[in-house]
Design a protein around this motif. Structure first.
Motif, short mmCIF file in Angstrom:
data_model
loop_
_atom_site.label_atom_id
_atom_site.label_comp_id
_atom_site.label_asym_id
_atom_site.label_seq_id
_atom_site.Cartn_x
_atom_site.Cartn_y
_atom_site.Cartn_z
N VAL A 5 -32.91 -42.47 -51.83
CA VAL A 5 -33.63 -43.40 -50.97
C VAL A 5 -34.61 -42.61 -50.11
CG1 VAL A 5 -33.48 -45.15 -49.18
CG2 VAL A 5 -31.72 -45.02 -50.95
N GLU A 6 -35.89 -42.94 -50.24
CA GLU A 6 -36.94 -42.24 -49.53
C GLU A 6 -37.43 -43.05 -48.34
OE1 GLU A 6 -39.14 -40.29 -53.41
OE2 GLU A 6 -39.04 -42.47 -53.13
N SER A 7 -37.93 -42.35 -47.36
CA SER A 7 -38.52 -43.00 -46.21
C SER A 7 -39.52 -42.06 -45.56
CB SER A 7 -37.44 -43.40 -45.19
OG SER A 7 -36.77 -42.27 -44.69
N GLY A 8 -40.36 -42.60 -44.70
CA GLY A 8 -41.27 -41.79 -43.91
C GLY A 8 -42.72 -41.86 -44.31
N GLY A 9 -43.03 -42.50 -45.42
CA GLY A 9 -44.42 -42.62 -45.82
C GLY A 9 -45.17 -43.57 -44.90
N GLY A 10 -46.48 -43.55 -45.04
CA GLY A 10 -47.30 -44.42 -44.22
C GLY A 10 -48.73 -43.97 -44.18
N LEU A 11 -49.45 -44.51 -43.20
CA LEU A 11 -50.87 -44.22 -43.02
C LEU A 11 -51.04 -43.25 -41.87
CD1 LEU A 11 -53.91 -44.83 -43.50
CD2 LEU A 11 -53.64 -46.76 -41.92
N PHE A 93 -45.47 -40.31 -53.17
CA PHE A 93 -44.58 -39.15 -53.18
C PHE A 93 -43.21 -39.56 -53.70
CE2 PHE A 93 -47.93 -37.50 -50.74
CZ PHE A 93 -47.78 -36.12 -50.62
N TYR A 94 -42.68 -38.77 -54.62
CA TYR A 94 -41.40 -39.05 -55.23
C TYR A 94 -40.41 -37.93 -54.96
CZ TYR A 94 -43.94 -42.51 -58.03
OH TYR A 94 -44.70 -43.58 -58.45
N CYS A 95 -39.23 -38.30 -54.58
CA CYS A 95 -38.14 -37.35 -54.42
C CYS A 95 -37.44 -37.15 -55.76
CB CYS A 95 -37.16 -37.90 -53.38
SG CYS A 95 -35.68 -36.90 -53.12
N ASN A 96 -37.03 -35.93 -56.02
CA ASN A 96 -36.31 -35.60 -57.24
C ASN A 96 -35.12 -34.72 -56.90
OD1 ASN A 96 -36.01 -33.26 -59.50
ND2 ASN A 96 -36.44 -35.23 -60.48
N ALA A 97 -34.00 -34.96 -57.58
CA ALA A 97 -32.81 -34.16 -57.35
C ALA A 97 -32.08 -33.90 -58.65
CB ALA A 97 -31.87 -34.85 -56.36
N THR A 117 -42.72 -43.25 -52.21
CA THR A 117 -43.20 -43.72 -50.92
C THR A 117 -44.67 -43.37 -50.79
OG1 THR A 117 -42.80 -43.68 -48.52
CG2 THR A 117 -42.47 -41.62 -49.70
N GLN A 118 -45.46 -44.34 -50.35
CA GLN A 118 -46.90 -44.18 -50.29
C GLN A 118 -47.33 -43.39 -49.06
OE1 GLN A 118 -49.49 -45.49 -52.52
NE2 GLN A 118 -50.59 -43.95 -51.30
N VAL A 119 -48.16 -42.40 -49.29
CA VAL A 119 -48.79 -41.65 -48.21
C VAL A 119 -50.29 -41.88 -48.30
CG1 VAL A 119 -49.31 -39.37 -47.27
CG2 VAL A 119 -46.99 -39.92 -48.05
N THR A 120 -50.86 -42.42 -47.25
CA THR A 120 -52.29 -42.68 -47.20
C THR A 120 -52.89 -41.87 -46.06
OG1 THR A 120 -51.95 -44.93 -48.03
CG2 THR A 120 -54.07 -44.44 -47.00
N VAL A 121 -53.98 -41.17 -46.34
CA VAL A 121 -54.64 -40.33 -45.35
C VAL A 121 -56.07 -40.81 -45.20
CG1 VAL A 121 -55.23 -38.01 -44.62
CG2 VAL A 121 -53.19 -38.40 -46.02
#
Length: 123
Positions: A5-11, A93-97, A117-121
């Motif tokens: 479970v990913e979190s923290g992405g955003g604009l 961005f994708y987490c892999n384990a 999770t989407q990262v927009t800059v």
């Protein structure tokens, strides 16, 4: 069953920072390497950073000095601190384990992926 479970992405504005988190849960025996990948529209998915269970790291040249990967083994969680973000960093961005888990009386091992999770800059 193992889930990431990913979190923290955003604009964020160019030059800003974001911190991504990815927590693994389930019948986990051990996790070797954890990593972050990213994929921009029309481009191949690429490795951004990886970290072994012992803490060894490697980074894509494009993010060295700006991104830091870390992990909390007790929580089966990996983080990606992203500083000095650039518009070209924008991606999903994708987490892999690499997970060893126990299921139906057997030890099994395979890569698991987060949902992205989407990262927009913005510039």
């Amino acid at each position: 069953q193992v889930q990431l479970v990913e979190s923290g992405g955003g604009l964020v504005q160019a030059g800003g920072s974001l911190r991504l988190s990815c927590a693994a849960s389930g019948s986990i025996v051990s996790i070797n390497t954890m990593a972050w990948y990213r994929q921009a529209p029309g481009k191949q998915r690429e490795l951004v950073a990886a970290i072994t269970s012992g803490g060894s790291t490697n980074y894509a040249d494009s993010v060295k000095g700006r991104f830091t990967i870390s992990r909390d083994n007790a929580r089966n969680t990996v983080y990606l601190q992203m500083n000095s973000l650039k518009p070209e960093d924008a991606a999903v961005f994708y987490c892999n384990a690499d997970v060893t888990y126990y299921s139906d009386g057997l030890y099994r091992r395979r890569d698991y992926w987060g949902q992205g999770t989407q990262v927009t800059v913005s510039s």
